[in-house]
Design a protein around this motif. Sequence first.
Motif, PDB file in Angstrom:
ATOM      1  N   ASN A  32      -2.351  -1.504   7.831  1.00 21.77           N
ATOM      2  CA  ASN A  32      -1.873  -2.579   8.705  1.00 21.77           C
ATOM      3  C   ASN A  32      -2.139  -3.948   8.085  1.00 21.77           C
ATOM      4  O   ASN A  32      -1.294  -4.844   8.150  1.00 21.77           O
ATOM      5  CB  ASN A  32      -2.523  -2.484  10.082  1.00 21.77           C
ATOM      6  CG  ASN A  32      -2.023  -1.305  10.880  1.00 21.77           C
ATOM      7  OD1 ASN A  32      -1.005  -0.700  10.576  1.00 21.77           O
ATOM      8  ND2 ASN A  32      -2.763  -0.952  11.918  1.00 21.77           N
ATOM      9  N   VAL A  33      -3.306  -4.113   7.474  1.00 26.51           N
ATOM     10  CA  VAL A  33      -3.647  -5.383   6.813  1.00 26.51           C
ATOM     11  C   VAL A  33      -2.737  -5.600   5.617  1.00 26.51           C
ATOM     12  O   VAL A  33      -2.177  -6.690   5.433  1.00 26.51           O
ATOM     13  CB  VAL A  33      -5.141  -5.398   6.394  1.00 26.51           C
ATOM     14  CG1 VAL A  33      -5.463  -6.610   5.540  1.00 26.51           C
ATOM     15  CG2 VAL A  33      -6.038  -5.348   7.624  1.00 26.51           C
ATOM     16  N   LEU A  34      -2.577  -4.566   4.796  1.00 25.35           N
ATOM     17  CA  LEU A  34      -1.713  -4.666   3.618  1.00 25.35           C
ATOM     18  C   LEU A  34      -0.271  -4.970   4.009  1.00 25.35           C
ATOM     19  O   LEU A  34       0.378  -5.826   3.408  1.00 25.35           O
ATOM     20  CB  LEU A  34      -1.765  -3.369   2.806  1.00 25.35           C
ATOM     21  CG  LEU A  34      -3.078  -3.053   2.119  1.00 25.35           C
ATOM     22  CD1 LEU A  34      -3.110  -1.602   1.663  1.00 25.35           C
ATOM     23  CD2 LEU A  34      -3.303  -3.986   0.956  1.00 25.35           C
ATOM     24  N   GLN A  35       0.224  -4.264   5.013  1.00 24.68           N
ATOM     25  CA  GLN A  35       1.606  -4.439   5.433  1.00 24.68           C
ATOM     26  C   GLN A  35       1.861  -5.843   5.990  1.00 24.68           C
ATOM     27  O   GLN A  35       2.886  -6.451   5.712  1.00 24.68           O
ATOM     28  CB  GLN A  35       1.986  -3.383   6.463  1.00 24.68           C
ATOM     29  CG  GLN A  35       3.450  -3.433   6.867  1.00 24.68           C
ATOM     30  CD  GLN A  35       3.802  -2.363   7.865  1.00 24.68           C
ATOM     31  OE1 GLN A  35       2.996  -1.983   8.707  1.00 24.68           O
ATOM     32  NE2 GLN A  35       5.022  -1.868   7.781  1.00 24.68           N
ATOM     33  N   ALA A  36       0.936  -6.362   6.768  1.00 24.76           N
ATOM     34  CA  ALA A  36       1.106  -7.705   7.328  1.00 24.76           C
ATOM     35  C   ALA A  36       1.183  -8.750   6.212  1.00 24.76           C
ATOM     36  O   ALA A  36       2.035  -9.650   6.246  1.00 24.76           O
ATOM     37  CB  ALA A  36      -0.042  -8.032   8.286  1.00 24.76           C
ATOM     38  N   ASP A  37       0.320  -8.623   5.215  1.00 23.86           N
ATOM     39  CA  ASP A  37       0.356  -9.576   4.113  1.00 23.86           C
ATOM     40  C   ASP A  37       1.622  -9.392   3.280  1.00 23.86           C
ATOM     41  O   ASP A  37       2.238 -10.366   2.852  1.00 23.86           O
ATOM     42  CB  ASP A  37      -0.886  -9.427   3.230  1.00 23.86           C
ATOM     43  CG  ASP A  37      -0.974 -10.555   2.211  1.00 23.86           C
ATOM     44  OD1 ASP A  37      -1.370 -11.676   2.615  1.00 23.86           O
ATOM     45  OD2 ASP A  37      -0.623 -10.331   1.032  1.00 23.86           O
ATOM     46  N   LEU A  38       2.043  -8.149   3.066  1.00 23.22           N
ATOM     47  CA  LEU A  38       3.265  -7.896   2.303  1.00 23.22           C
ATOM     48  C   LEU A  38       4.484  -8.432   3.047  1.00 23.22           C
ATOM     49  O   LEU A  38       5.402  -8.985   2.428  1.00 23.22           O
ATOM     50  CB  LEU A  38       3.422  -6.402   2.017  1.00 23.22           C
ATOM     51  CG  LEU A  38       4.607  -6.031   1.129  1.00 23.22           C
ATOM     52  CD1 LEU A  38       4.520  -6.702  -0.240  1.00 23.22           C
ATOM     53  CD2 LEU A  38       4.694  -4.520   0.977  1.00 23.22           C
ATOM     54  N   THR A  39       4.499  -8.309   4.359  1.00 27.40           N
ATOM     55  CA  THR A  39       5.600  -8.856   5.154  1.00 27.40           C
ATOM     56  C   THR A  39       5.709 -10.364   4.946  1.00 27.40           C
ATOM     57  O   THR A  39       6.800 -10.901   4.724  1.00 27.40           O
ATOM     58  CB  THR A  39       5.400  -8.518   6.644  1.00 27.40           C
ATOM     59  OG1 THR A  39       5.442  -7.094   6.787  1.00 27.40           O
ATOM     60  CG2 THR A  39       6.462  -9.159   7.517  1.00 27.40           C
ATOM     61  N   ARG A  40       4.565 -11.056   4.990  1.00 26.35           N
ATOM     62  CA  ARG A  40       4.561 -12.511   4.742  1.00 26.35           C
ATOM     63  C   ARG A  40       5.002 -12.820   3.312  1.00 26.35           C
ATOM     64  O   ARG A  40       5.701 -13.804   3.073  1.00 26.35           O
ATOM     65  CB  ARG A  40       3.174 -13.095   4.999  1.00 26.35           C
ATOM     66  CG  ARG A  40       2.802 -13.222   6.464  1.00 26.35           C
ATOM     67  CD  ARG A  40       1.495 -13.974   6.678  1.00 26.35           C
ATOM     68  NE  ARG A  40       0.349 -13.314   6.081  1.00 26.35           N
ATOM     69  CZ  ARG A  40      -0.360 -12.347   6.651  1.00 26.35           C
ATOM     70  NH1 ARG A  40      -0.018 -11.904   7.856  1.00 26.35           N
ATOM     71  NH2 ARG A  40      -1.407 -11.816   6.046  1.00 26.35           N
ATOM     72  N   THR A  41       4.614 -11.980   2.372  1.00 31.10           N
ATOM     73  CA  THR A  41       4.957 -12.187   0.970  1.00 31.10           C
ATOM     74  C   THR A  41       6.457 -12.033   0.732  1.00 31.10           C
ATOM     75  O   THR A  41       7.057 -12.809  -0.014  1.00 31.10           O
ATOM     76  CB  THR A  41       4.176 -11.185   0.084  1.00 31.10           C
ATOM     77  OG1 THR A  41       2.778 -11.432   0.242  1.00 31.10           O
ATOM     78  CG2 THR A  41       4.554 -11.304  -1.380  1.00 31.10           C
ATOM     79  N   LEU A  42       7.067 -11.032   1.349  1.00 28.04           N
ATOM     80  CA  LEU A  42       8.475 -10.731   1.097  1.00 28.04           C
ATOM     81  C   LEU A  42       9.447 -11.534   1.947  1.00 28.04           C
ATOM     82  O   LEU A  42      10.621 -11.662   1.597  1.00 28.04           O
ATOM     83  CB  LEU A  42       8.728  -9.234   1.319  1.00 28.04           C
ATOM     84  CG  LEU A  42       8.096  -8.299   0.300  1.00 28.04           C
ATOM     85  CD1 LEU A  42       8.271  -6.851   0.726  1.00 28.04           C
ATOM     86  CD2 LEU A  42       8.670  -8.542  -1.091  1.00 28.04           C
ATOM     87  N   ASP A  43       8.973 -12.096   3.042  1.00 28.82           N
ATOM     88  CA  ASP A  43       9.855 -12.822   3.959  1.00 28.82           C
ATOM     89  C   ASP A  43      10.668 -13.927   3.273  1.00 28.82           C
ATOM     90  O   ASP A  43      11.873 -14.029   3.518  1.00 28.82           O
ATOM     91  CB  ASP A  43       9.049 -13.378   5.138  1.00 28.82           C
ATOM     92  CG  ASP A  43       9.943 -13.947   6.206  1.00 28.82           C
ATOM     93  OD1 ASP A  43      10.829 -13.209   6.700  1.00 28.82           O
ATOM     94  OD2 ASP A  43       9.780 -15.142   6.544  1.00 28.82           O
TER      95      ASP A  43
END
Length: 154
Positions: A32-43
Amino acid sequence: MSTRADLTTPVTEVSDASLRAFVGYKMKRAFNVLQADLTRTLDPFGLRMLTYSALALIVENPGLRPSQLATALSVERANVAVYLDQLEQAGWVRRASAPQDRRAYAVFATVAGRHLYDRAQAAVQAHDRRMLEGLDAAEIEVIHAALARIEGQG
């Protein structure tokens, strides 16, 4: 079975101690932590985790078929069609008849898709480094090896 002595007292702090004994629970929380940061990164690139993953596989495997992409991503083929539609509408991939089977089609990245992938790849690499800050090389290797064994690859 409740371990609280007084069941009429409202819960003010939730304990997940019994769940934290399970590797899967800890993995999900870390994911969940990794995915949230990746979502912000890819947005900023107009990508999500799965569309980025699909684009990466298409760039790295020009001419793969949608069924191969579904297998590589471990998703249903119907879902791959949705990702491909999104990537194609954005102008990042194109579909063409597969040379060996005209009934099937192959997927290729466009020039714009390859350029986007290069920029997004650099951002994802920075994301990965950020998520692993504070761990030394040996700890990172242990994580990779353990995850591979759990997945059945190691």
